[in-house]
Each structure stands twice: as C-alpha cells, then as structure tokens.
Motif scaffolding. Structure first.
Motif, PDB file in Angstrom:
ATOM      1  N   ASP A 144      -9.081   5.977  -9.427  1.00  0.00           N
ATOM      2  CA  ASP A 144      -7.933   6.677  -9.621  1.00  0.00           C
ATOM      3  C   ASP A 144      -6.697   6.142 -10.251  1.00  0.00           C
ATOM      4  O   ASP A 144      -5.790   6.537 -10.914  1.00  0.00           O
ATOM      5  CB  ASP A 144      -7.481   7.403  -8.100  1.00  0.00           C
ATOM      6  N   GLU A 160      -0.434   2.259   1.144  1.00  0.00           N
ATOM      7  CA  GLU A 160      -0.760   2.953   2.165  1.00  0.00           C
ATOM      8  C   GLU A 160       0.361   2.970   3.282  1.00  0.00           C
ATOM      9  O   GLU A 160       1.046   2.180   3.132  1.00  0.00           O
ATOM     10  CB  GLU A 160      -2.146   2.179   2.906  1.00  0.00           C
ATOM     11  N   LYS A 177       9.351   9.547  -4.897  1.00  0.00           N
ATOM     12  CA  LYS A 177       7.913  10.291  -4.939  1.00  0.00           C
ATOM     13  C   LYS A 177       8.136  10.945  -6.297  1.00  0.00           C
ATOM     14  O   LYS A 177       9.342  11.748  -6.449  1.00  0.00           O
ATOM     15  CB  LYS A 177       8.025  11.166  -3.837  1.00  0.00           C
ATOM     16  N   GLU A 180       2.332  14.228  -6.398  1.00  0.00           N
ATOM     17  CA  GLU A 180       1.418  14.006  -5.016  1.00  0.00           C
ATOM     18  C   GLU A 180       0.794  12.709  -5.360  1.00  0.00           C
ATOM     19  O   GLU A 180       0.214  12.590  -6.597  1.00  0.00           O
ATOM     20  CB  GLU A 180       0.299  15.229  -5.477  1.00  0.00           C
ATOM     21  N   ASN A 181       1.192  11.722  -4.223  1.00  0.00           N
ATOM     22  CA  ASN A 181       0.466  10.496  -4.568  1.00  0.00           C
ATOM     23  C   ASN A 181       1.174   9.321  -5.415  1.00  0.00           C
ATOM     24  O   ASN A 181       0.579   8.135  -5.414  1.00  0.00           O
ATOM     25  CB  ASN A 181      -1.078  10.295  -4.531  1.00  0.00           C
ATOM     26  N   TYR A 183       4.400   7.357  -6.745  1.00  0.00           N
ATOM     27  CA  TYR A 183       5.834   7.012  -6.534  1.00  0.00           C
ATOM     28  C   TYR A 183       6.330   6.001  -7.452  1.00  0.00           C
ATOM     29  O   TYR A 183       5.485   4.984  -7.932  1.00  0.00           O
ATOM     30  CB  TYR A 183       5.920   5.983  -4.933  1.00  0.00           C
ATOM     31  N   PHE A 246       0.632   4.078  -6.108  1.00  0.00           N
ATOM     32  CA  PHE A 246      -0.278   5.171  -5.845  1.00  0.00           C
ATOM     33  C   PHE A 246      -0.666   5.182  -4.393  1.00  0.00           C
ATOM     34  O   PHE A 246      -1.434   4.189  -4.025  1.00  0.00           O
ATOM     35  CB  PHE A 246      -1.863   4.969  -6.645  1.00  0.00           C
ATOM     36  N   LEU A 247      -0.372   6.299  -3.601  1.00  0.00           N
ATOM     37  CA  LEU A 247      -0.576   6.245  -2.178  1.00  0.00           C
ATOM     38  C   LEU A 247      -2.031   6.520  -2.026  1.00  0.00           C
ATOM     39  O   LEU A 247      -2.462   7.811  -2.187  1.00  0.00           O
ATOM     40  CB  LEU A 247       0.400   7.394  -1.667  1.00  0.00           C
ATOM     41  N   PHE A 248      -2.763   5.778  -1.246  1.00  0.00           N
ATOM     42  CA  PHE A 248      -4.137   5.947  -0.938  1.00  0.00           C
ATOM     43  C   PHE A 248      -4.143   6.409   0.531  1.00  0.00           C
ATOM     44  O   PHE A 248      -3.504   5.909   1.442  1.00  0.00           O
ATOM     45  CB  PHE A 248      -4.782   4.422  -0.927  1.00  0.00           C
ATOM     46  N   THR A 249      -4.836   7.586   0.637  1.00  0.00           N
ATOM     47  CA  THR A 249      -5.108   8.013   2.172  1.00  0.00           C
ATOM     48  C   THR A 249      -6.451   7.976   2.698  1.00  0.00           C
ATOM     49  O   THR A 249      -6.806   8.564   3.691  1.00  0.00           O
ATOM     50  CB  THR A 249      -4.570   9.384   2.046  1.00  0.00           C
TER      51      THR A 249
END
Ligand code: G1P
Length: 298
Positions: A144, A160, A177, A180-181, A183, A246-249
């Motif tokens: 991703d 995270e 932000k 979505e995901n 920043y 990239f925000l990993f969830t």
C-alpha cells in the motif's frame, strides 16, 4: 525520471540490548519466531512487493545473517542423503535473492545506518524495513505504501495510532489528514515524553525514502540518545519537500520488545499447520490454570 521502488534496506547493526543475554553473541534479527528468524519475515514481505534488490546493514556478531541467506553444503548433503527434500527446498528458498551487505562500523543510530546505504541506493527510491516490527503476510502495508509512493512521488512513513503513554518508544509526527489513511506530515519528534508529543501517531518500522535524505543525513548531528536519528533527518527534509504518512490499522508485532515477541510467537505458532492443534490445546490448558490461580489469589 520516476523510478519504482525496487530496493530495500534492512538496518541490522543494532546491539539488541533489550534481549540480552540472548543477543550477546548472536544478532537480534536471527531470533526465531517459531521456525524462521525475524529478519526472514521482512525479506519475504519485501519479495511479495516485487522488490528485487536487498541490502542488510550489518555490524559485529552478524555473520549468522549472511550464513542464513546462503547455501549450507554440509547441511544440504545431510538432508539430501536422508531424503528430507521439502526441508532442503525450504532452507534454500531465499538463496537466489540479490542480497548485499554493508557494515556499519559503529552503531551510531538508525539515521547513520541509512546513510551507510547511500552507495546501494544511488538515485532511486528505497524501502526500509525494521525487522523487529513484524507485519503478518496477510497484511499489505508495504505494498500500500509503494502504491501511495507511485501516486505522490514523495517519502512515505508507516504510522500507527498508539496509546499516549507509549509514544516515548517511537518517532511521533504532527500532520494534516489529506485523505483516508494519508497524512501530510509537518513535524516529527523522536521519542517524545507523552506530555510533549505532537500527536499519538507513531512511526512504525516501514519507510519509503527518496535519495535526497542522504544530503540531510550527511550533515545530521546526534539527536536523542546521542544517535543520528532518521526521524530528525526526515524532519529537516520537510523544509525541502512534502513527506506523507500512511496510517496502518492492521496487525503488527513489536518483536523488539519481549512481550511483543511472545505475542508474535504465539500467533504464528497458532497459524502453523503442524503446531496449531497441540499448541492450541496447551494454551487452553494453560489459560484454565492461570484463571484458576487468579481466582485463588482474589
Ligand atoms: C526506531 C525509530 C523510531 C520508530 C521506531 C519504529 O526506533 O527511531 O522513530 O518509531 O524505530 O519501530 P527504535 O525502535 O529503533 O528505537
């Protein structure tokens, strides 16, 4: 000219002090999670993203990493003679990869380790994998990030959201932000005290970097802990170009920490076809005993 992410750096010259005495003479990266050393999970993750050039930054006591990704004639001979073909295939599965090593004479920090990789990276983008952050193979974090890099052509850091009290274990960002995901980062601090942290968005061990990071690292001064910090260099880089998070969830194991290491071991063992049945039963028995003991105590 734009080039795709085909290279990866594995910094592996750290002293592994959190696992002493196990890491006194052998590298932390070679500690097994079930039956594979930690670093192998990272190498397999990079391979699954079509990365084709690998660099491991090594130091003292790290020869076993090189041996691990090489042929082992005596062992092969023994396995051949005893008809253990599957095992033979397994131990040689990764030997074909294009793997280079650079030694970091002194463990002067993550930023310094990355600087050592300059001759390998040349003028291309590069992924960085910190192998004690284990991402299970069903997650697609690095892929991703590479896709996002293709779109934004800027450095990408994996983030995270962590509990506020844990921020001092990580590099922490402030940012806006964008979608979505994603920043856009406007500041980074290495291991801040919780009350001083700009957010609870922590950098985890996956980065896509661009070669302009080396100009900054070459001039970098020691930061937190007297080490050359990659976080500080990226903070400096912000003056010249955008950097994104990239925000990993998904699921990540901090296997550089004893508890995280144990959690990874348990979960990977439960996914292992040969082990899951018997190990699952053992865990259930243990859980019952634990529960009874807790009840006795209260
Ligand atoms: C390094 C980085 C830190 C990052 C962390 C992720 O710290 O310096 O910014 O958040 O990796 O695992 P280390 O864990 O090596 O102390």
């Amino acid at each position: 000219m734009f080039s795709d992410v085909k290279k990866v750096i594995f910094p592996a010259a750290g002293l592994g002090t959190r696992f002493l005495p196990a890491t006194k003479a052998s590298p932390k990266e070679m500690l097994p999670i079930v039956d594979k050393p930690m670093i192998q999970y990272g190498v397999e993750e990079a391979l699954s993203c079509d990365i084709s050039e690998f660099l491991i930054i090594t130091g003292k006591h790290k020869h076993s990493i090189e041996d691990h990704f090489d042929y082992a004639f005596e062992l092969e001979d023994k396995l051949k003679k005893s008809g253990k073909d599957k095992l033979l295939e397994e131990i040689n599965r990764l030997n074909h990869i294009n793997l280079a090593y650079i030694r970091q004479g002194y463990a002067l920090g993550l930023g310094h380790a990355i600087l050592c990789a300059k001759p390998f990276v040349k003028d291309e983008p590069v992924a960085v994998i910190l192998s004690d952050d284990i991402i299970p193979p069903e997650e697609t974090l690095l892929l991703d990030m590479i896709r996002l890099y293709r779109r934004l052509k800027s450095p990408i850091l994996a983030l995270e959201r962590v509990p506020k009290k844990e921020v001092s274990r990580y590099g922490v960002i402030s940012g806006v932000k964008e979608s979505e995901n994603v920043y856009r980062i406007n500041g980074l601090v290495e291991k801040p005290a919780p009350e001083k942290a700009p957010s609870s968005l922590a950098i985890i061990g996956r980065y896509i970097l661009t070669p302009d990071i080396f100009d900054v690292l070459e001039k970098a001064k020691p930061g937190k802990g007297g080490e050359i910090q990659l976080t500080d260099a990226i903070n400096e880089l912000l003056q010249k170009r955008p950097v994104y998070g990239f925000l990993f969830t998904g699921k990540r194991y901090d296997a550089g920490d004893k508890l995280g290491y144990l959690k990874a071991t348990v979960d990977f063992a439960l996914k292992n076809r040969e082990l899951s049945g018997a190990f699952g039963e053992y865990l259930l028995e243990t859980a019952v005993k634990l529960k009874n003991n807790i009840h006795k105590r209260v």
